[in-house]
Motif scaffolding. Sequence first.
Motif, PDB file in Angstrom:
ATOM      1  N   THR A 178       0.831  -1.203   0.000  1.00 44.06           N
ATOM      2  CA  THR A 178       0.000   0.000   0.000  1.00 44.06           C
ATOM      3  C   THR A 178       0.864   1.251   0.000  1.00 44.06           C
ATOM      4  OG1 THR A 178      -1.725  -1.178   1.224  1.00 44.06           O
ATOM      5  CG2 THR A 178      -1.845   1.225   1.215  1.00 44.06           C
ATOM      6  N   LEU A 179       1.954   1.217   0.751  1.00 46.34           N
ATOM      7  CA  LEU A 179       2.851   2.360   0.826  1.00 46.34           C
ATOM      8  C   LEU A 179       3.447   2.683  -0.546  1.00 46.34           C
ATOM      9  CD1 LEU A 179       4.377   4.035   3.334  1.00 46.34           C
ATOM     10  CD2 LEU A 179       6.305   2.871   2.296  1.00 46.34           C
ATOM     11  N   ILE A 180       3.898   1.657  -1.262  1.00 47.09           N
ATOM     12  CA  ILE A 180       4.460   1.866  -2.589  1.00 47.09           C
ATOM     13  C   ILE A 180       3.409   2.452  -3.529  1.00 47.09           C
ATOM     14  CG2 ILE A 180       5.381   0.692  -4.634  1.00 47.09           C
ATOM     15  CD1 ILE A 180       6.828  -1.203  -2.741  1.00 47.09           C
ATOM     16  N   HIS A 181       2.182   1.949  -3.422  1.00 43.72           N
ATOM     17  CA  HIS A 181       1.092   2.470  -4.250  1.00 43.72           C
ATOM     18  C   HIS A 181       0.851   3.948  -3.971  1.00 43.72           C
ATOM     19  CE1 HIS A 181      -2.508   2.538  -6.643  1.00 43.72           C
ATOM     20  NE2 HIS A 181      -3.238   2.912  -5.600  1.00 43.72           N
ATOM     21  N   GLN A 182       0.852   4.323  -2.687  1.00 41.52           N
ATOM     22  CA  GLN A 182       0.649   5.727  -2.334  1.00 41.52           C
ATOM     23  C   GLN A 182       1.821   6.597  -2.798  1.00 41.52           C
ATOM     24  OE1 GLN A 182      -2.141   7.247  -0.965  1.00 41.52           O
ATOM     25  NE2 GLN A 182      -2.980   5.242  -1.480  1.00 41.52           N
ATOM     26  N   ALA A 183       3.024   6.052  -2.730  1.00 44.21           N
ATOM     27  CA  ALA A 183       4.198   6.787  -3.208  1.00 44.21           C
ATOM     28  C   ALA A 183       4.109   7.020  -4.716  1.00 44.21           C
ATOM     29  CB  ALA A 183       5.473   6.028  -2.871  1.00 44.21           C
ATOM     30  N   ASN A 187       3.760  10.597  -7.004  1.00 42.88           N
ATOM     31  CA  ASN A 187       4.880  10.793  -7.938  1.00 42.88           C
ATOM     32  C   ASN A 187       6.238  10.829  -7.228  1.00 42.88           C
ATOM     33  OD1 ASN A 187       3.276  11.002 -10.335  1.00 42.88           O
ATOM     34  ND2 ASN A 187       2.693  13.071  -9.686  1.00 42.88           N
ATOM     35  N   ILE A 188       6.361  10.037  -6.166  1.00 41.87           N
ATOM     36  CA  ILE A 188       7.620   9.935  -5.437  1.00 41.87           C
ATOM     37  C   ILE A 188       8.543   8.922  -6.099  1.00 41.87           C
ATOM     38  CG2 ILE A 188       8.644   9.238  -3.220  1.00 41.87           C
ATOM     39  CD1 ILE A 188       6.128  10.307  -1.859  1.00 41.87           C
ATOM     40  N   LEU A 189       7.959   7.937  -6.800  1.00 40.13           N
ATOM     41  CA  LEU A 189       8.734   6.844  -7.380  1.00 40.13           C
ATOM     42  C   LEU A 189       8.638   6.811  -8.898  1.00 40.13           C
ATOM     43  CD1 LEU A 189       7.711   3.847  -5.074  1.00 40.13           C
ATOM     44  CD2 LEU A 189       9.862   5.117  -5.004  1.00 40.13           C
ATOM     45  N   THR A 190       9.726   6.413  -9.533  1.00 42.68           N
ATOM     46  CA  THR A 190       9.680   6.086 -10.955  1.00 42.68           C
ATOM     47  C   THR A 190       9.315   4.607 -11.090  1.00 42.68           C
ATOM     48  OG1 THR A 190      11.997   5.388 -11.071  1.00 42.68           O
ATOM     49  CG2 THR A 190      11.534   7.743 -11.389  1.00 42.68           C
ATOM     50  N   ALA A 191       9.018   4.175 -12.286  1.00 50.00           N
ATOM     51  CA  ALA A 191       8.675   2.774 -12.523  1.00 50.00           C
ATOM     52  C   ALA A 191       9.856   1.862 -12.179  1.00 50.00           C
ATOM     53  CB  ALA A 191       8.269   2.575 -13.977  1.00 50.00           C
ATOM     54  N   THR A 192      11.058   2.295 -12.508  1.00 49.25           N
ATOM     55  CA  THR A 192      12.253   1.502 -12.209  1.00 49.25           C
ATOM     56  C   THR A 192      12.465   1.376 -10.699  1.00 49.25           C
ATOM     57  OG1 THR A 192      13.307   2.230 -14.254  1.00 49.25           O
ATOM     58  CG2 THR A 192      14.747   1.321 -12.556  1.00 49.25           C
ATOM     59  N   GLU A 193      12.265   2.472  -9.988  1.00 50.37           N
ATOM     60  CA  GLU A 193      12.420   2.447  -8.530  1.00 50.37           C
ATOM     61  C   GLU A 193      11.367   1.547  -7.895  1.00 50.37           C
ATOM     62  OE1 GLU A 193      14.325   6.877  -7.741  1.00 50.37           O
ATOM     63  OE2 GLU A 193      12.152   6.629  -7.892  1.00 50.37           O
ATOM     64  N   ARG A 194      10.172   1.577  -8.446  1.00 47.97           N
ATOM     65  CA  ARG A 194       9.105   0.718  -7.935  1.00 47.97           C
ATOM     66  C   ARG A 194       9.489  -0.748  -8.066  1.00 47.97           C
ATOM     67  NH1 ARG A 194       5.168  -2.317 -10.172  1.00 47.97           N
ATOM     68  NH2 ARG A 194       3.210  -2.585  -8.996  1.00 47.97           N
ATOM     69  N   GLU A 195      10.014  -1.131  -9.214  1.00 43.37           N
ATOM     70  CA  GLU A 195      10.410  -2.522  -9.424  1.00 43.37           C
ATOM     71  C   GLU A 195      11.533  -2.922  -8.471  1.00 43.37           C
ATOM     72  OE1 GLU A 195       8.881  -4.837 -11.239  1.00 43.37           O
ATOM     73  OE2 GLU A 195       7.431  -3.212 -11.490  1.00 43.37           O
ATOM     74  N   SER A 196      12.458  -2.007  -8.221  1.00 45.14           N
ATOM     75  CA  SER A 196      13.551  -2.289  -7.294  1.00 45.14           C
ATOM     76  C   SER A 196      13.020  -2.529  -5.887  1.00 45.14           C
ATOM     77  CB  SER A 196      14.532  -1.112  -7.291  1.00 45.14           C
ATOM     78  OG  SER A 196      15.616  -1.360  -6.420  1.00 45.14           O
ATOM     79  N   LEU A 197      12.065  -1.709  -5.473  1.00 43.08           N
ATOM     80  CA  LEU A 197      11.467  -1.856  -4.141  1.00 43.08           C
ATOM     81  C   LEU A 197      10.729  -3.188  -4.000  1.00 43.08           C
ATOM     82  CD1 LEU A 197      10.263   1.802  -3.817  1.00 43.08           C
ATOM     83  CD2 LEU A 197      11.618   0.644  -2.070  1.00 43.08           C
ATOM     84  N   LEU A 198      10.003  -3.573  -5.030  1.00 42.31           N
ATOM     85  CA  LEU A 198       9.272  -4.844  -4.983  1.00 42.31           C
ATOM     86  C   LEU A 198      10.227  -6.033  -4.973  1.00 42.31           C
ATOM     87  CD1 LEU A 198       6.328  -4.042  -7.422  1.00 42.31           C
ATOM     88  CD2 LEU A 198       6.228  -4.230  -4.931  1.00 42.31           C
ATOM     89  N   THR A 199      11.316  -5.928  -5.722  1.00 41.75           N
ATOM     90  CA  THR A 199      12.316  -7.000  -5.745  1.00 41.75           C
ATOM     91  C   THR A 199      12.955  -7.167  -4.372  1.00 41.75           C
ATOM     92  OG1 THR A 199      12.791  -6.573  -8.071  1.00 41.75           O
ATOM     93  CG2 THR A 199      14.445  -7.803  -6.835  1.00 41.75           C
ATOM     94  N   TRP A 200      13.250  -6.060  -3.703  1.00 41.12           N
ATOM     95  CA  TRP A 200      13.848  -6.119  -2.360  1.00 41.12           C
ATOM     96  C   TRP A 200      12.949  -6.868  -1.388  1.00 41.12           C
ATOM     97  CZ3 TRP A 200      11.788  -4.112   2.210  1.00 41.12           C
ATOM     98  CH2 TRP A 200      12.630  -4.227   3.332  1.00 41.12           C
TER      99      TRP A 200
END
Length: 208
Positions: A178-183, A187-200
Amino acid sequence: MQTNEQIAKDLLDIQAVTLSPNKPFTWASGIKAPIYTDNRLTIGYPEIRSRISAGLARLIMTEYPTVTDIGGVVTAGIPHATSTADRLGLPLMYVRAKPKDHGAGKQVEGHVAPDAQVVLIDDLISTGGSVLKAAEAVQKAGIKVLGVAAIFTYELPAAQENFAKAGLPLHTLTNYTTLIHQAEKANILTATERESLLTWREDPWAWK
């Protein structure tokens, strides 16, 4: 806005959660993480603090309807446990990280009846180690633990395994997804950053 979304937004707004996939943090465990959380900041914001206690009260009465006592985990869980217990009109106890080395040597503090059914409150769940140790201490004192309620969870696989092994349920106001979705919405995250966060989140130790 639903409670899980609002609390996630609150945590981002006051920077209780910082997302930094390109310059990761190092946790005490040695894990390199693209996220750092300090939910202690929430107690400095009355409106957010009130939303958290109201949310925890609703969550506990829904998921643990037989609760008779609220327990706070040292240290960050205590203020939220206190305000939640006040809302519910229930007795409060807290659990030290280890027994006192003087006096009666207690680890569980507060008056708790022998037939009490306790819900423990913590501010943050990573692997669940600290709150599950607290639960074990309460159980050793002869008190029934119904489960755990918390503000936020990283949703790490290790936490799911540890709670399952302990035979205790966990319910939180909001979570990593949910936090990533809100970010993203902010517009706090780019698509690449989102994928990195999910991979972690899937394997923190192997993440680079």
